[in-house]
Design a protein around this motif. Structure first.
Motif, mmCIF file in Angstrom:
data_model
loop_
_atom_site.group_PDB
_atom_site.id
_atom_site.type_symbol
_atom_site.label_atom_id
_atom_site.label_comp_id
_atom_site.label_asym_id
_atom_site.label_seq_id
_atom_site.Cartn_x
_atom_site.Cartn_y
_atom_site.Cartn_z
ATOM 1 N N THR A 34 0.825 -1.209 0.000
ATOM 2 C CA THR A 34 0.000 0.000 0.000
ATOM 3 C C THR A 34 0.858 1.258 0.000
ATOM 4 O OG1 THR A 34 -1.638 -1.225 1.244
ATOM 5 C CG2 THR A 34 -1.925 1.153 1.148
ATOM 6 N N GLU A 35 0.624 2.083 -0.999
ATOM 7 C CA GLU A 35 1.425 3.297 -1.181
ATOM 8 C C GLU A 35 1.300 4.248 0.008
ATOM 9 O OE1 GLU A 35 3.211 3.907 -4.377
ATOM 10 O OE2 GLU A 35 4.209 5.094 -2.830
ATOM 11 N N THR A 36 0.049 4.527 0.450
ATOM 12 C CA THR A 36 -0.141 5.516 1.514
ATOM 13 C C THR A 36 0.447 5.065 2.844
ATOM 14 O OG1 THR A 36 -2.331 4.561 1.685
ATOM 15 C CG2 THR A 36 -2.182 6.773 0.748
ATOM 16 N N LEU A 37 0.688 3.768 2.993
ATOM 17 C CA LEU A 37 1.275 3.293 4.242
ATOM 18 C C LEU A 37 2.779 3.063 4.094
ATOM 19 C CD1 LEU A 37 -1.507 0.845 5.476
ATOM 20 C CD2 LEU A 37 -1.085 3.193 6.167
ATOM 21 N N GLY A 38 3.347 3.611 3.019
ATOM 22 C CA GLY A 38 4.800 3.576 2.879
ATOM 23 C C GLY A 38 5.362 2.251 2.404
ATOM 24 N N ARG A 39 4.499 1.355 1.908
ATOM 25 C CA ARG A 39 4.959 0.038 1.429
ATOM 26 C C ARG A 39 5.891 -0.641 2.418
ATOM 27 N NH1 ARG A 39 4.235 -0.934 -4.206
ATOM 28 N NH2 ARG A 39 3.171 0.816 -5.173
ATOM 29 N N SER A 40 6.860 -1.428 1.904
ATOM 30 C CA SER A 40 7.724 -2.150 2.848
ATOM 31 C C SER A 40 8.760 -1.244 3.498
ATOM 32 C CB SER A 40 8.419 -3.323 2.173
ATOM 33 O OG SER A 40 8.073 -3.443 0.844
ATOM 34 N N ASP A 41 8.908 -0.004 2.997
ATOM 35 C CA ASP A 41 9.887 0.904 3.603
ATOM 36 C C ASP A 41 9.428 1.421 4.956
ATOM 37 O OD1 ASP A 41 11.354 0.636 1.341
ATOM 38 O OD2 ASP A 41 10.497 2.414 0.377
ATOM 39 N N GLY A 42 8.138 1.373 5.194
ATOM 40 C CA GLY A 42 7.614 1.859 6.459
ATOM 41 C C GLY A 42 7.345 3.356 6.440
ATOM 42 N N MET A 43 6.894 3.875 7.576
ATOM 43 C CA MET A 43 6.573 5.301 7.680
ATOM 44 C C MET A 43 7.406 5.930 8.781
ATOM 45 S SD MET A 43 2.447 5.161 7.629
ATOM 46 C CE MET A 43 2.130 6.738 6.848
ATOM 47 N N ILE A 44 8.028 7.065 8.441
ATOM 48 C CA ILE A 44 8.734 7.827 9.467
ATOM 49 C C ILE A 44 7.795 8.921 9.926
ATOM 50 C CG2 ILE A 44 10.741 9.274 9.952
ATOM 51 C CD1 ILE A 44 12.137 7.832 7.645
ATOM 52 N N GLY A 54 0.784 -1.338 20.339
ATOM 53 C CA GLY A 54 1.268 -0.939 19.021
ATOM 54 C C GLY A 54 1.270 0.565 18.866
ATOM 55 N N ALA A 55 0.197 1.203 19.348
ATOM 56 C CA ALA A 55 0.103 2.658 19.262
ATOM 57 C C ALA A 55 1.226 3.306 20.068
ATOM 58 C CB ALA A 55 -1.259 3.115 19.783
ATOM 59 N N PHE A 56 1.482 2.740 21.238
ATOM 60 C CA PHE A 56 2.572 3.248 22.064
ATOM 61 C C PHE A 56 3.899 3.115 21.322
ATOM 62 C CE2 PHE A 56 6.176 2.176 24.738
ATOM 63 C CZ PHE A 56 6.299 3.337 25.466
ATOM 64 N N TYR A 57 4.102 1.939 20.718
ATOM 65 C CA TYR A 57 5.346 1.670 19.995
ATOM 66 C C TYR A 57 5.574 2.731 18.922
ATOM 67 C CZ TYR A 57 8.720 -0.786 17.039
ATOM 68 O OH TYR A 57 9.822 -1.113 16.296
ATOM 69 N N ALA A 58 4.508 3.031 18.158
ATOM 70 C CA ALA A 58 4.650 4.009 17.082
ATOM 71 C C ALA A 58 5.070 5.360 17.641
ATOM 72 C CB ALA A 58 3.336 4.131 16.309
ATOM 73 N N ASN A 59 4.444 5.778 18.746
ATOM 74 C CA ASN A 59 4.785 7.079 19.314
ATOM 75 C C ASN A 59 6.191 7.093 19.913
ATOM 76 O OD1 ASN A 59 1.465 7.840 19.926
ATOM 77 N ND2 ASN A 59 2.887 9.300 19.042
ATOM 78 N N TYR A 60 6.605 5.968 20.462
ATOM 79 C CA TYR A 60 7.915 5.920 21.105
ATOM 80 C C TYR A 60 9.037 5.865 20.073
ATOM 81 C CZ TYR A 60 11.787 4.267 23.993
ATOM 82 O OH TYR A 60 13.001 4.139 24.607
ATOM 83 N N VAL A 61 8.909 4.961 19.099
ATOM 84 C CA VAL A 61 9.994 4.757 18.130
ATOM 85 C C VAL A 61 9.913 5.763 16.986
ATOM 86 C CG1 VAL A 61 11.041 3.055 16.593
ATOM 87 C CG2 VAL A 61 10.070 2.326 18.747
ATOM 88 N N ALA A 62 8.706 6.292 16.716
ATOM 89 C CA ALA A 62 8.469 7.257 15.651
ATOM 90 C C ALA A 62 8.769 6.691 14.272
ATOM 91 C CB ALA A 62 9.245 8.562 15.876
ATOM 92 N N PHE A 63 8.796 5.389 14.174
ATOM 93 C CA PHE A 63 8.977 4.752 12.868
ATOM 94 C C PHE A 63 8.283 3.389 12.897
ATOM 95 C CE2 PHE A 63 11.447 1.613 10.371
ATOM 96 C CZ PHE A 63 11.177 2.109 9.117
ATOM 97 N N VAL A 64 7.462 3.110 11.900
ATOM 98 C CA VAL A 64 6.868 1.780 11.814
ATOM 99 C C VAL A 64 7.127 1.214 10.427
ATOM 100 C CG1 VAL A 64 5.033 2.189 13.491
ATOM 101 C CG2 VAL A 64 4.612 2.658 11.080
ATOM 102 N N ASP A 65 7.400 -0.072 10.358
ATOM 103 C CA ASP A 65 7.452 -0.748 9.065
ATOM 104 C C ASP A 65 6.839 -2.132 9.241
ATOM 105 O OD1 ASP A 65 9.544 -1.935 10.471
ATOM 106 O OD2 ASP A 65 10.725 -2.284 8.670
#
Lengths: 315, 291
Positions: A130-140, A223-234
């Protein structure tokens, strides 16, 4: 132990450890990840150890929470007040649908495990495409140089530690309260003998579904906490099957018959593997040790560290 | 999509299916006899692929010849796996069995990472780039060879299981362990042989596969998952079911690959798995539990 005592003891231990490591960012980081994986393992084990539902797709729910936050903030600039409940809501809804399907058709044991694994993998590959979710590169996620409490952005690590500790204590508290309620007894009855429980009038499908939805909701919160803490998800870090397997590992090592058993597993393995990864010369050495430990403990100590300890202590 | 691409997708799908079948029958055989799902199945394939690769790169042995060397090694590994681990796993609950084989799978992956690094390795002989044209469709020579050997082995296995005493004994243990033991069958010996044959088939698949596909430490996990889909699709423990499952997964994957992106195609086997689990969890070829 009464449920109040368990919660007090967990809180006390957490506060002592927190006080001991709060001066050091590196140790604090380990502490935060231990709590993160500990919470996930505890809520995974509510299904596996206490209700007899082995899921290998829990990463799907963690991913829903993490991606809701990452997508919400980077595309719309939404606050965690919106994205956290959104992630949890999505996860609970997904668990409802998956659970309805699986329980309707009576999937148990290996079959339930592999069905959830398949749902998780489908989500993994869909997000990777999925393009809007940053594909396999993830989202910063956007990061600013100053603290923004409203977006849960802090330079210091202790606010994150407090958040994840609260989530963990809350999970243990809810779990302990449920274990002593009608629901908890029904869950254990379903685990021990589903047919007998149903014959006595327990609505198996409804109670399994309830457990699955609760567990999924807490996973999404983590998971939500993880995203806020690491600021990067893939996809690999929050949706991969490895994450689901980690929850199983901590539960097996810690002990699945107790609500807080998996927490012990995480408390032993997470710091151990982080330290080993950072200080050993051998790449992947942490996983080698950890895999051997898992296989050996699963064979020789089926009740886990906490289960073994409790049985020694009681006799 | 043009007809040519569609035909090409079907032919590659069939070629993949033959390899998938070879990998999946080992898994289904072990499950059928021992009732344990081996999550480390793919890692043994990975080991066989590395063995095939190093036989070629260090000793200059052609992968087809390497099969003769790698298969006995994998069979021995299979019996060692039984006597070292699986023997004990039979006594613990299902979830611990899963944990044990998952632990093994992680262990092998990371040992391979330490020993062979994460680099992709591939046997590149002159015939690796050769193809055979069949009308509008091109098939790699290596794929044809792999497909042929795999089908020959599958046919042999089928005959052994159906027509020999050895096969009869195996099927007896699969049907009822206690019944077989009461009839004087050495169940432990059968378990050992099931592991030897189940893992041994990977000794044939590995060298063949490494001349078509890169090997790296994580390649096994991918095949373990695909093999799960295939054996559940056909019915756990069912030999012909695994063949049918492999055919479906191979074709569906390559046709979806021609239409959609690679990530979507990778999800297709799992979508099929979900559908089959929900409609017919006993698999296509196993007798239905529901009337």
């Amino acid at each position: 132990m009464s449920s109040f005592r368990t919660v007090t003891m967990v809180t006390a231990v957490l506060l002592v450890v927190f006080a001991a490591v709060s001066g050091n960012r590196y140790y604090l980081d380990i502490f935060i990840f231990t709590c993160f994986y500990g919470t996930l393992a505890v809520c995974w084990n509510m299904m596996a150890g206490l209700t007899g539902l082995m899921s290998l797709g829990h990463a799907l729910f963690v991913g829903l929470g993490a991606y809701s936050v990452a997508w919400g903030v980077s595309v719309h600039g939404w606050s965690p007040l919106v994205t956290w409940p959104m992630g949890m809501g999505l996860a609970v809804a997904a668990a409802f649908v998956i659970g309805m399907l699986c329980f309707r058709y009576g999937l148990r044991g290996y079959f339930f495990a592999i069905a959830t694994l398949a749902f998780g993998e489908v989500a993994f590959f869909m997000v990777s495409a999925t393009e809007t979710l940053g594909r396999s590169d993830g989202m910063i996620m956007p990061i600013s140089s100053t603290d923004i409490p409203g977006q849960l952005q802090f330079f210091e690590k202790w606010p994150y530690a407090l958040i994840i500790m609260t989530i963990l204590i809350g999970t243990i508290g809810v779990g302990e309260a449920l274990m002593r309620s009608r629901t908890g007894y029904y869950w254990r009855a379903l685990r021990d003998n589903e047919q007998a429980a149903e014959a006595l009038g327990v609505n198996a499908r409804a109670f399994k579904l309830r457990c699955f939805m609760l567990s999924a909701g807490i996973s999404a919160l983590c998971g939500a906490f993880y995203a806020n803490y690491v600021a990067f998800v893939d996809p690999r870090s929050v949706l991969g099957v490895e994450l689901s397997i980690q929850m199983l590992v901590y539960s097996i090592v810690g002990g699945m018959s107790l609500l807080w058993g998996p927490l012990v597993g995480a408390a032993v393995l997470v710091p151990f593997s982080i330290l080993l990864r950072d200080y050993s010369a051998m790449p992947g050495g942490d996983i080698v040790v950890y895999a051997v430990l898992l296989a050996v403990l699963a064979l020789l100590l089926p009740q886990g560290i906490a289960g073994w300890f409790v049985s020694k202590w009681r006799t | 999509m043009s007809l040519d691409i569609f035909l090409q997708a079907i032919v590659s799908g069939l070629a993949n299916a033959a390899m998938y079948a070879l990998i999946a029958v080992g898994l289904t055989l072990v499950f059928g006899v021992m009732r344990i799902i081996n999550f480390a199945h793919g890692e043994f394939l990975m080991i066989a692929m590395y063995a095939g690769y190093f036989a070629w790169s260090l000793l200059g042995i052609d992968p087809i010849v390497a099969i003769v060397l790698v298969t006995p090694v994998l069979m021995i590994l299979g019996t060692l796996l039984y006597s070292g681990v699986m023997r004990f796993a039979l006594r613990v609950p299902e979830i611990n069995q899963m944990a044990v084989t998952l632990g093994l799978s992680m262990l092998f992956q990371h040992l391979a990472l330490v020993a062979f690094t994460g680099d992709n390795m591939l046997v590149t002989q002159a015939r690796a780039v050769a193809g055979v044209e069949l009308g509008p469709v091109v098939v790699q020579v290596n794929q044809l060879i792999a497909c042929g050997i795999s089908m020959a082995l599958l046919a042999t296995l089928y005959l052994v299981l159906q027509r020999t005493d050895f096969g009869l004994i195996m099927r007896a243990v699969a049907q009822s362990r206690d019944g077989a033991a009461l009839s004087g069958i050495d169940v432990t010996g059968v378990y050992k042989w099931a592991m030897a044959v189940g893992i041994g088939t990977l000794g044939v698949a590995g060298p063949l596969l490494v001349s078509i596909l890169y090997v790296n430490p994580h390649v096994g996990a991918l095949f373990t998952l695909k093999a799960f889909v295939i054996v559940i699709l056909g019915g756990l423990g069912n030999f012909t079911g695994a063949l049918l499952g492999a055919l479906i997964v191979g074709l569906a994957e390559s046709i979806a690959g021609a239409w959609f992106s690679a990530s979507v195609a990778a999800a297709v086997p799992f979508v099929i798995l979900i559908l089959i689990l929900l409609t017919r969890p006993e698999g296509l070829m196993n007798r239905s539990r529901r009337a």
